[in-house]
Motif scaffolding. Structure first.
Motif, PDB file in Angstrom:
ATOM      1  N   MET A  43      10.453   9.040  -1.173  1.00  0.00           N
ATOM      2  CA  MET A  43       9.450   8.556  -2.127  1.00  0.00           C
ATOM      3  C   MET A  43       9.548   7.054  -2.270  1.00  0.00           C
ATOM      4  O   MET A  43       8.550   6.338  -2.221  1.00  0.00           O
ATOM      5  CB  MET A  43       9.699   9.144  -3.524  1.00  0.00           C
ATOM      6  CG  MET A  43       9.293  10.550  -3.728  1.00  0.00           C
ATOM      7  SD  MET A  43       9.605  10.908  -5.476  1.00  0.00           S
ATOM      8  CE  MET A  43      10.317  12.503  -5.325  1.00  0.00           C
ATOM      9  N   GLY A  44      10.787   6.584  -2.472  1.00  0.00           N
ATOM     10  CA  GLY A  44      11.017   5.157  -2.674  1.00  0.00           C
ATOM     11  C   GLY A  44      10.589   4.358  -1.453  1.00  0.00           C
ATOM     12  O   GLY A  44       9.882   3.355  -1.564  1.00  0.00           O
ATOM     13  N   LEU A  45      10.991   4.822  -0.265  1.00  0.00           N
ATOM     14  CA  LEU A  45      10.671   4.101   0.962  1.00  0.00           C
ATOM     15  C   LEU A  45       9.173   4.063   1.195  1.00  0.00           C
ATOM     16  O   LEU A  45       8.620   3.040   1.611  1.00  0.00           O
ATOM     17  CB  LEU A  45      11.350   4.760   2.168  1.00  0.00           C
ATOM     18  CG  LEU A  45      12.849   4.549   2.309  1.00  0.00           C
ATOM     19  CD1 LEU A  45      13.362   5.210   3.578  1.00  0.00           C
ATOM     20  CD2 LEU A  45      13.183   3.066   2.338  1.00  0.00           C
ATOM     21  N   PHE A  46       8.532   5.195   0.921  1.00  0.00           N
ATOM     22  CA  PHE A  46       7.085   5.272   1.116  1.00  0.00           C
ATOM     23  C   PHE A  46       6.374   4.281   0.194  1.00  0.00           C
ATOM     24  O   PHE A  46       5.547   3.475   0.631  1.00  0.00           O
ATOM     25  CB  PHE A  46       6.618   6.709   0.854  1.00  0.00           C
ATOM     26  CG  PHE A  46       5.167   6.951   1.173  1.00  0.00           C
ATOM     27  CD1 PHE A  46       4.557   6.321   2.246  1.00  0.00           C
ATOM     28  CD2 PHE A  46       4.417   7.829   0.404  1.00  0.00           C
ATOM     29  CE1 PHE A  46       3.225   6.555   2.544  1.00  0.00           C
ATOM     30  CE2 PHE A  46       3.084   8.066   0.695  1.00  0.00           C
ATOM     31  CZ  PHE A  46       2.487   7.425   1.758  1.00  0.00           C
ATOM     32  N   GLY A  47       6.753   4.307  -1.086  1.00  0.00           N
ATOM     33  CA  GLY A  47       6.156   3.385  -2.053  1.00  0.00           C
ATOM     34  C   GLY A  47       6.440   1.936  -1.684  1.00  0.00           C
ATOM     35  O   GLY A  47       5.557   1.083  -1.709  1.00  0.00           O
ATOM     36  N   LEU A  48       7.691   1.681  -1.290  1.00  0.00           N
ATOM     37  CA  LEU A  48       8.111   0.327  -0.929  1.00  0.00           C
ATOM     38  C   LEU A  48       7.344  -0.171   0.281  1.00  0.00           C
ATOM     39  O   LEU A  48       6.806  -1.281   0.297  1.00  0.00           O
ATOM     40  CB  LEU A  48       9.617   0.327  -0.650  1.00  0.00           C
ATOM     41  CG  LEU A  48      10.252  -0.962  -0.161  1.00  0.00           C
ATOM     42  CD1 LEU A  48      10.178  -2.036  -1.218  1.00  0.00           C
ATOM     43  CD2 LEU A  48      11.708  -0.728   0.224  1.00  0.00           C
ATOM     44  N   GLY A  49       7.278   0.671   1.316  1.00  0.00           N
ATOM     45  CA  GLY A  49       6.608   0.283   2.553  1.00  0.00           C
ATOM     46  C   GLY A  49       5.135   0.005   2.320  1.00  0.00           C
ATOM     47  O   GLY A  49       4.618  -1.048   2.699  1.00  0.00           O
ATOM     48  N   PHE A  50       4.513   0.933   1.633  1.00  0.00           N
ATOM     49  CA  PHE A  50       3.090   0.811   1.315  1.00  0.00           C
ATOM     50  C   PHE A  50       2.859  -0.459   0.485  1.00  0.00           C
ATOM     51  O   PHE A  50       1.972  -1.265   0.771  1.00  0.00           O
ATOM     52  CB  PHE A  50       2.669   2.045   0.519  1.00  0.00           C
ATOM     53  CG  PHE A  50       1.223   2.423   0.671  1.00  0.00           C
ATOM     54  CD1 PHE A  50       0.305   1.540   1.195  1.00  0.00           C
ATOM     55  CD2 PHE A  50       0.783   3.688   0.270  1.00  0.00           C
ATOM     56  CE1 PHE A  50      -1.026   1.901   1.323  1.00  0.00           C
ATOM     57  CE2 PHE A  50      -0.543   4.059   0.399  1.00  0.00           C
ATOM     58  CZ  PHE A  50      -1.440   3.158   0.921  1.00  0.00           C
ATOM     59  N   GLY A  51       3.707  -0.639  -0.522  1.00  0.00           N
ATOM     60  CA  GLY A  51       3.587  -1.803  -1.401  1.00  0.00           C
ATOM     61  C   GLY A  51       3.775  -3.105  -0.642  1.00  0.00           C
ATOM     62  O   GLY A  51       3.062  -4.081  -0.878  1.00  0.00           O
ATOM     63  N   MET A  52       4.729  -3.140   0.281  1.00  0.00           N
ATOM     64  CA  MET A  52       4.974  -4.373   1.033  1.00  0.00           C
ATOM     65  C   MET A  52       3.790  -4.699   1.933  1.00  0.00           C
ATOM     66  O   MET A  52       3.436  -5.867   2.099  1.00  0.00           O
ATOM     67  CB  MET A  52       6.248  -4.245   1.865  1.00  0.00           C
ATOM     68  CG  MET A  52       7.498  -4.347   1.023  1.00  0.00           C
ATOM     69  SD  MET A  52       8.983  -4.749   1.965  1.00  0.00           S
ATOM     70  CE  MET A  52       9.174  -3.313   2.973  1.00  0.00           C
ATOM     71  N   ILE A  53       3.191  -3.668   2.504  1.00  0.00           N
ATOM     72  CA  ILE A  53       2.011  -3.894   3.349  1.00  0.00           C
ATOM     73  C   ILE A  53       0.913  -4.530   2.500  1.00  0.00           C
ATOM     74  O   ILE A  53       0.334  -5.560   2.859  1.00  0.00           O
ATOM     75  CB  ILE A  53       1.508  -2.579   3.972  1.00  0.00           C
ATOM     76  CG1 ILE A  53       2.550  -2.025   4.928  1.00  0.00           C
ATOM     77  CG2 ILE A  53       0.187  -2.804   4.710  1.00  0.00           C
ATOM     78  CD1 ILE A  53       2.235  -0.659   5.477  1.00  0.00           C
ATOM     79  N   ILE A  54       0.667  -3.911   1.330  1.00  0.00           N
ATOM     80  CA  ILE A  54      -0.405  -4.420   0.478  1.00  0.00           C
ATOM     81  C   ILE A  54      -0.094  -5.820  -0.014  1.00  0.00           C
ATOM     82  O   ILE A  54      -0.936  -6.708   0.025  1.00  0.00           O
ATOM     83  CB  ILE A  54      -0.655  -3.458  -0.699  1.00  0.00           C
ATOM     84  CG1 ILE A  54      -1.215  -2.146  -0.149  1.00  0.00           C
ATOM     85  CG2 ILE A  54      -1.610  -4.059  -1.704  1.00  0.00           C
ATOM     86  CD1 ILE A  54      -1.357  -1.070  -1.161  1.00  0.00           C
ATOM     87  N   SER A  55       1.158  -6.038  -0.430  1.00  0.00           N
ATOM     88  CA  SER A  55       1.491  -7.364  -0.968  1.00  0.00           C
ATOM     89  C   SER A  55       1.316  -8.435   0.099  1.00  0.00           C
ATOM     90  O   SER A  55       0.909  -9.561  -0.200  1.00  0.00           O
ATOM     91  CB  SER A  55       2.906  -7.387  -1.525  1.00  0.00           C
ATOM     92  OG  SER A  55       3.835  -7.340  -0.490  1.00  0.00           O
ATOM     93  N   SER A  56       1.619  -8.094   1.350  1.00  0.00           N
ATOM     94  CA  SER A  56       1.463  -9.089   2.408  1.00  0.00           C
ATOM     95  C   SER A  56      -0.005  -9.378   2.658  1.00  0.00           C
ATOM     96  O   SER A  56      -0.398 -10.524   2.872  1.00  0.00           O
ATOM     97  CB  SER A  56       2.098  -8.599   3.706  1.00  0.00           C
ATOM     98  OG  SER A  56       3.422  -8.214   3.472  1.00  0.00           O
ATOM     99  N   LEU A  57      -0.800  -8.319   2.630  1.00  0.00           N
ATOM    100  CA  LEU A  57      -2.224  -8.530   2.915  1.00  0.00           C
ATOM    101  C   LEU A  57      -2.940  -9.219   1.753  1.00  0.00           C
ATOM    102  O   LEU A  57      -3.863  -9.978   1.967  1.00  0.00           O
ATOM    103  CB  LEU A  57      -2.894  -7.188   3.237  1.00  0.00           C
ATOM    104  CG  LEU A  57      -2.402  -6.527   4.526  1.00  0.00           C
ATOM    105  CD1 LEU A  57      -3.057  -5.175   4.728  1.00  0.00           C
ATOM    106  CD2 LEU A  57      -2.669  -7.415   5.729  1.00  0.00           C
ATOM    107  N   THR A  58      -2.486  -8.959   0.520  1.00  0.00           N
ATOM    108  CA  THR A  58      -3.170  -9.593  -0.617  1.00  0.00           C
ATOM    109  C   THR A  58      -3.003 -11.099  -0.619  1.00  0.00           C
ATOM    110  O   THR A  58      -3.781 -11.801  -1.256  1.00  0.00           O
ATOM    111  CB  THR A  58      -2.667  -9.105  -1.990  1.00  0.00           C
ATOM    112  OG1 THR A  58      -1.309  -8.791  -1.872  1.00  0.00           O
ATOM    113  CG2 THR A  58      -3.467  -7.952  -2.502  1.00  0.00           C
ATOM    114  N   THR A  59      -1.984 -11.627   0.060  1.00  0.00           N
ATOM    115  CA  THR A  59      -1.838 -13.080   0.057  1.00  0.00           C
ATOM    116  C   THR A  59      -3.068 -13.724   0.683  1.00  0.00           C
ATOM    117  O   THR A  59      -3.447 -14.819   0.327  1.00  0.00           O
ATOM    118  CB  THR A  59      -0.597 -13.542   0.834  1.00  0.00           C
ATOM    119  OG1 THR A  59      -0.714 -13.103   2.180  1.00  0.00           O
ATOM    120  CG2 THR A  59       0.662 -13.011   0.224  1.00  0.00           C
TER     121      THR A  59
END
Lengths: 432, 292
Positions: free
Chosen positions: B180-196
């Motif tokens: 769960m943590g890895l999935f949320g983290l991975g997904f979140g990191m993808i989004i955070s990178s793209l939102t820049t």
């Protein structure tokens, strides 16, 4: 210079920025970049950048904030980086502290680099001073153990003992800087990068901070890179300096020579006719055409003497209507260290204008010049200001607009020439 | 001095080119204290100047469960299985969903929320999203405790929970939580990178997470969805969060079925997302300060 002594070496550092709004067109640019990288070609947008001269409008939307920067720093050296706003100082520091990467070139170091945070970045308002010392120290790369062993010294140096268990949001900005500086000062990186923190904090603390930085470099043999507008601080602290202009190094040498080069440049700027200047700001409802000084016989003079009567004349042309009552002129005089030493402001004096012609002269009467010998540079700001507490709407603003060379004079008519530096204070002295 | 000797002892080099994955684990390890201090900061400061303080950790899932039970089970009559209280069913779903979604939303604004500090000082950026996942783990731990308390209450003080029996597979629970943590983290990191670069995503995350919840079998069993809306069942079935939540309910309450292939599927997806996230995050961290 022995190769071993070099602790940091920058070769061909350049940094490109894209001007304008990031967002539109980035996908297409990204795709272009990606396409050329697939074909093994260079980034197509790297070629088009121009030098970073703020005041001239360039052709391309990419700009070089830094271009081909090369320098070396020896161990234990305190290197001052000087330059005007926008010369690329902060970009250089950002690259050095790894916050952003260079576009080309590389920097090699033999030690850890730590940069001093600006006022309270990384501080969390809800946490106490003590908790923030740990947090900030860790952000700067210290381990918990390291901080624990130094916490008493840090607190003592910051001078915030009384507030150390109070949330930082209740601190004054000066206290926050003290705390931030204290943490960084006890950090033990081989290279410390400091960006204009000394501007905040009272004189006593500034002295303490400069002293500490001297200890760091001299006593402990660590290297400091110091970026500042404060020439006095650069002078007392740095052993060597580099001067940046439009993203390039224009001078490199010992700190005094660098400061002189920088100030000479600024002084030269102010001797340039102002209609040629492109760094003016404002809405230009009115524009200053020329600035000069006249003596009491209404003759233009280049050199002024302390104690004499003068007029500073601004010739202007008006292009649009201005409400005379709101018309404000502020003059700032700066000394050779780029410090503002005197200000004349009509809104302070209470001068109210009744009529502004289409073309004419603004005359500033100086009955007895109180400047002592030295070179001064003047900024002017002409603005509209509905009342004392409302912000200025700038009409015409220019830094280093006028260079003023003041020579020794006889202010007191005592037959003795005045000493250099600073001001002559009108006074009479009695013993009672 | 010999040139060969001196060129070797440069500590590090700052240069523009980067490898595909350039993760310096030694460096991250050196900054481990920072991770703990970030976690501590998040935990302490979240409920400062609130009256109820950490009680909010309990209130959120409890109230949501009560509402869900009222609406989906009492009003819409979605069955949650015989001998299993609907409230417990919902609490299980919400507890596990909350962990994932708070990891996702917490990490998805890493770059934009921290640009002040990222713009001033360097530390391995990945510490920041990691700290979000760890501090949410603490919150999740507390909520899991609440869940356990209610579970025990239903088992010992009522007769409604006769079929709620934890399964042997519960030994895999820590691994599932990690997924769960890895999935949320991975997904979140993808989004955070793209939102820049593309700020549109910030708007998407807000309601996207909510929509995703409805497609993740939080308030209904997957089997019931398959039975009622078979044509869209694939949408829910292949959603890795459905798999994770169903597995969580199977382990703790014994509803639904367990298959190793489902478990592997959840693991594979989570790890893939995590790795992709890490690569994109790593690529973004050096240049984002110019675009953000």
């Amino acid at each position: 210079m022995k190769e071993q002594d070099i602790i940091l070496k920058a070769t061909n550092i350049s940094k490109q920025y894209r001007l304008g709004v990031v967002g539109t067109g980035t996908i297409s640019h990204d795709l272009n970049r990606w396409w050329s990288s697939i074909r093994g070609k260079d980034d197509p947008y790297l070629k088009v950048g121009e030098s970073n001269d703020r005041s001239t409008k360039g052709e391309s939307e990419y700009v070089w904030a830094l271009k081909d920067i090369n320098f070396e720093v020896k161990k234990g050296e305190v290197l001052g980086v000087i330059g005007k706003n926008g010369a690329g100082k902060s970009t250089l520091l950002k690259i050095l502290s790894k916050v952003t990467g260079p576009t080309t070139g590389e920097i090699k170091t033999r030690g850890r680099i730590a940069s001093l945070l600006e006022v309270g970045t990384g501080f969390h308002g809800e946490m106490t001073g003590r908790e923030n010392i740990f947090l900030n120290g860790a952000i700067l790369g210290m381990s918990k153990k390291e901080i624990k062993s130094k916490i008493d010294e840090i607190i003592e140096f910051s001078g915030c003992q009384r507030y150390i268990d109070t949330p930082v949001k209740r601190y004054s900005s000066g206290m926050t800087v003290r705390l931030a500086f204290a943490v960084a000062a006890f950090l033990e990186p081989e290279i410390l990068v400091i960006d204009e923190v000394l501007a905040v904090g009272d004189v006593e603390f500034q002295k303490k901070a400069i002293g500490k930085m001297q200890d760091i470099s001299r006593g402990e043999g660590r290297t400091v890179l110091f970026v500042s507008h404060n020439m006095a601080a650069v002078k007392s602290l740095c052993t060597r300096g580099i001067v940046l202009e439009n993203g390039k190094i224009v001078f490199e040498g010992d700190s005094n020579a660098s400061i002189n080069f920088y100030l000479d440049n600024a002084y030269k700027m102010s001797s340039k006719p102002i209609f040629e200047r492109k760094d003016r700001k404002g809405n230009f409802k009115l524009k200053i055409q020329d600035i000069y000084a006249e003596n009491h016989q209404a003759i233009r003079v280049g050199e002024l003497h302390s104690g004499e009567e003068y007029k500073i004349v601004f010739e202007y042309k008006k292009f649009k209507d201005i409400i005379p009552k709101q018309f404000t002129i502020v003059l700032q005089f700066k000394n050779e260290n780029d410090e503002i030493v005197n200000t004349i402001a009509t809104d302070e004096i209470g001068t109210v204008f009744n009529h502004i012609k289409d073309e004419g002269r603004i005359e500033i009467q100086i009955p007895k010049l109180q400047f002592r010998e030295g070179n001064y540079s003047m900024n002017y700001m002409i603005s509209e200001k509905p009342s004392f507490n409302t912000p200025h709407v700038v009409i015409d603003y220019l830094q280093d607009a006028f260079a003023m060379q003041v020579l020794k004079g006889d202010y007191w008519k005592s037959g003795i020439l005045n000493r250099p530096k600073g001001f002559i204070q009108e006074a009479s002295i009695n013993i009672a | 001095m010999h040139k060969t000797e001196t060129t070797q002892d440069w500590l590090y080099t700052i240069s523009p080119k980067r490898k595909m994955i350039d993760l310096n684990f030694k460096e991250i390890w050196r900054y481990r204290d920072l991770l703990f201090l970030f976690v501590k900061r998040d935990v302490i400061t979240q409920y400062k100047q609130t009256v109820l303080g950490p009680l909010w950790y309990f209130i959120q899932p409890l109230f949501t469960s009560v509402i869900f039970t009222l609406i989906f089970n009492n009003l819409a009559a979605i069955p949650t299985g015989d001998g299993i209280p609907s409230f417990l069913f919902n609490l299980a779903g919400i507890t596990s969903w909350n962990y994932f979604s708070s990891c996702l939303t917490g990490t998805s604004n890493t770059f934009t929320a921290n640009r002040g500090i990222f713009g001033k000082v360097y530390f391995p950026r990945v510490i920041t999203p990691l700290s979000v996942v760890v501090s949410n783990l603490i919150k999740f731990g507390i909520q899991l405790l609440v869940f356990t308390c209610f579970y025990l209450y239903f088992v010992f003080f009522t007769d409604k929970a006769e079929n709620a029996v934890p399964q042997l597979a519960i030994v895999l629970l820590p691994v599932l939580i990690m997924f769960m943590g890895l999935f949320g983290l991975g997904f979140g990191m993808i989004i955070s990178s793209l939102t820049t670069k593309y700020r549109d995503l910030t708007f998407l995350v807000g309601f996207g997470v909510q929509l995703l919840m409805y497609a993740s079998a939080v308030m209904y069993p997957l089997s019931y969805f398959k039975e009622k809306v078979p044509e869209y069942a694939w949408l829910v079935e292949y959603n890795p969060m459905t798999t994770i939540i169903e597995l969580f309910r199977y382990m703790t309450l014994g509803i639904g079925d367990f298959s190793m292939s489902n478990f592997m599927y959840a693991g594979l997806i989570s790890i893939t997302f995590f790795l992709i996230g890490l690569i994109i995050f790593n690529k973004t961290e050096k240049s984002f300060i110019d675009t953000v």
